[in-house]
Design an enzyme around this catalytic site. Structure first.
Site, PDB file in Angstrom:
ATOM      1  N   GLY A  64      39.981  35.748  42.390  1.00  0.00           N
ATOM      2  CA  GLY A  64      40.011  35.514  40.891  1.00  0.00           C
ATOM      3  C   GLY A  64      38.653  36.590  40.669  1.00  0.00           C
TER       4      GLY A  64
ATOM      5  N   GLN B 148      31.550  39.630  36.052  1.00  0.00           N
ATOM      6  CA  GLN B 148      31.315  40.491  37.278  1.00  0.00           C
ATOM      7  C   GLN B 148      31.720  41.947  37.169  1.00  0.00           C
ATOM      8  OE1 GLN B 148      34.106  37.289  39.179  1.00  0.00           O
ATOM      9  NE2 GLN B 148      32.559  37.866  40.981  1.00  0.00           N
TER      10      GLN B 148
ATOM     11  N   CYS C  42      32.770  34.966  47.085  1.00  0.00           N
ATOM     12  CA  CYS C  42      32.879  35.463  45.785  1.00  0.00           C
ATOM     13  C   CYS C  42      32.664  37.076  46.105  1.00  0.00           C
ATOM     14  CB  CYS C  42      31.606  34.884  44.964  1.00  0.00           C
ATOM     15  SG  CYS C  42      31.314  35.556  43.347  1.00  0.00           S
ATOM     16  N   LEU C  43      33.242  37.739  45.049  1.00  0.00           N
ATOM     17  CA  LEU C  43      33.311  39.407  44.942  1.00  0.00           C
ATOM     18  C   LEU C  43      31.975  39.728  44.956  1.00  0.00           C
ATOM     19  CD1 LEU C  43      36.811  39.785  43.495  1.00  0.00           C
ATOM     20  CD2 LEU C  43      36.194  40.021  45.975  1.00  0.00           C
TER      21      LEU C  43
ATOM     22  N   HIS D 120      35.373  27.695  40.053  1.00  0.00           N
ATOM     23  CA  HIS D 120      34.455  29.049  40.579  1.00  0.00           C
ATOM     24  C   HIS D 120      34.517  29.976  39.296  1.00  0.00           C
ATOM     25  CE1 HIS D 120      33.213  31.850  43.590  1.00  0.00           C
ATOM     26  NE2 HIS D 120      33.439  32.749  42.617  1.00  0.00           N
ATOM     27  N   GLU D 121      35.778  30.594  38.831  1.00  0.00           N
ATOM     28  CA  GLU D 121      35.635  31.556  37.827  1.00  0.00           C
ATOM     29  C   GLU D 121      34.997  31.191  36.702  1.00  0.00           C
ATOM     30  OE1 GLU D 121      36.136  34.427  39.244  1.00  0.00           O
ATOM     31  OE2 GLU D 121      37.334  33.670  41.074  1.00  0.00           O
TER      32      GLU D 121
ATOM     33  N   HIS E  26      31.403  31.506  36.352  1.00  0.00           N
ATOM     34  CA  HIS E  26      30.737  32.942  36.038  1.00  0.00           C
ATOM     35  C   HIS E  26      30.347  33.229  34.470  1.00  0.00           C
ATOM     36  CE1 HIS E  26      30.640  34.867  39.862  1.00  0.00           C
ATOM     37  NE2 HIS E  26      31.913  34.382  40.176  1.00  0.00           N
TER      38      HIS E  26
HETATM   39 NI    NI Z   1      33.003  34.691  42.234  1.00  0.00          NI
END
Ligand code: NI
Length: 179
Positions: A47, A52, A100-101, A142-143, A146
């Site tokens: 995701g 981000q 997480c990216l 999670h997403e 953000h």
């Molecule tokens: Ni993340």
């Protein structure tokens, strides 16, 4: 479409609250969503949220394909959420590994509601809702975090369970060799 640079933890922008989308079906919104998908796929993520890639708008994409990650968990349908609102459908939490990216190479055990209702808008501005459980619910939480400037370590209860993937793997390997 283009693969965008992903901001890493430490950038102030990742801690800010994103703005709702007020105009739907615009070329800019379509472009943002296309870039999110392309960037997510290029980096092998489950995701990605607009902040981000440096865009403070309430847009996330996620999806997890079992063919692509056969070793792992449930399938999560490919989803775009605009101005999402999550409502827990249970008081039950479970604690599982997340990555997480924006925090590459690391993982941590994070408590999340096991079941949530998702209310959101699609790219044309049409509202929709669905219920999500398990890994699907986890990815959505999670997403959407953000969009409120929350990164998963801020949700963790036990920082002993936070570290580098390769370090955890070294310990796992050492344990296996002892058996
Ligand atoms: Ni993340």
């Amino acid at each position: 479409m283009s693969v965008r640079k992903i901001l890493k933890m430490g950038r102030q922008l990742l801690l800010e609250e994103s703005e709702p989308i007020t105009e739907f079906d615009t070329p800019e919104l379509h472009q943002l969503i296309a870039d999110l998908w392309e960037t997510m796929k290029a980096t092998d993520g489950a995701g990605l949220a607009a902040p981000q890639i440096g865009v403070l708008k309430r847009v996330v994409v996620f999806g997890y394909d079992k063919d692509y990650h056969p070793e792992n968990m449930d399938v999560v349908p490919a989803t775009v959420l605009i101005n999402p609102k999550l409502t827990p459908l249970t008081e039950e939490f479970d604690e599982r590994w997340e990555g997480c990216l924006s925090i590459p190479g690391m993982r941590g055990a994070v408590p999340r509601y096991t079941k949530v209702r998702i209310d959101a808008y699609d790219v044309t501005g049409k509202p929709f809702s669905c219920d999500a459980e398990g890994f699907h619910a986890r990815v959505a939480q999670h997403e959407c975090d953000h969009l409120d400037g929350i990164l998963y370590p801020m949700r963790m209860l036990d920082l002993d369970c936070f570290g580098f993937n390769d370090a955890f793997e070294e310990d796992d390997l050492a344990e296996e060799q002892q058996r």
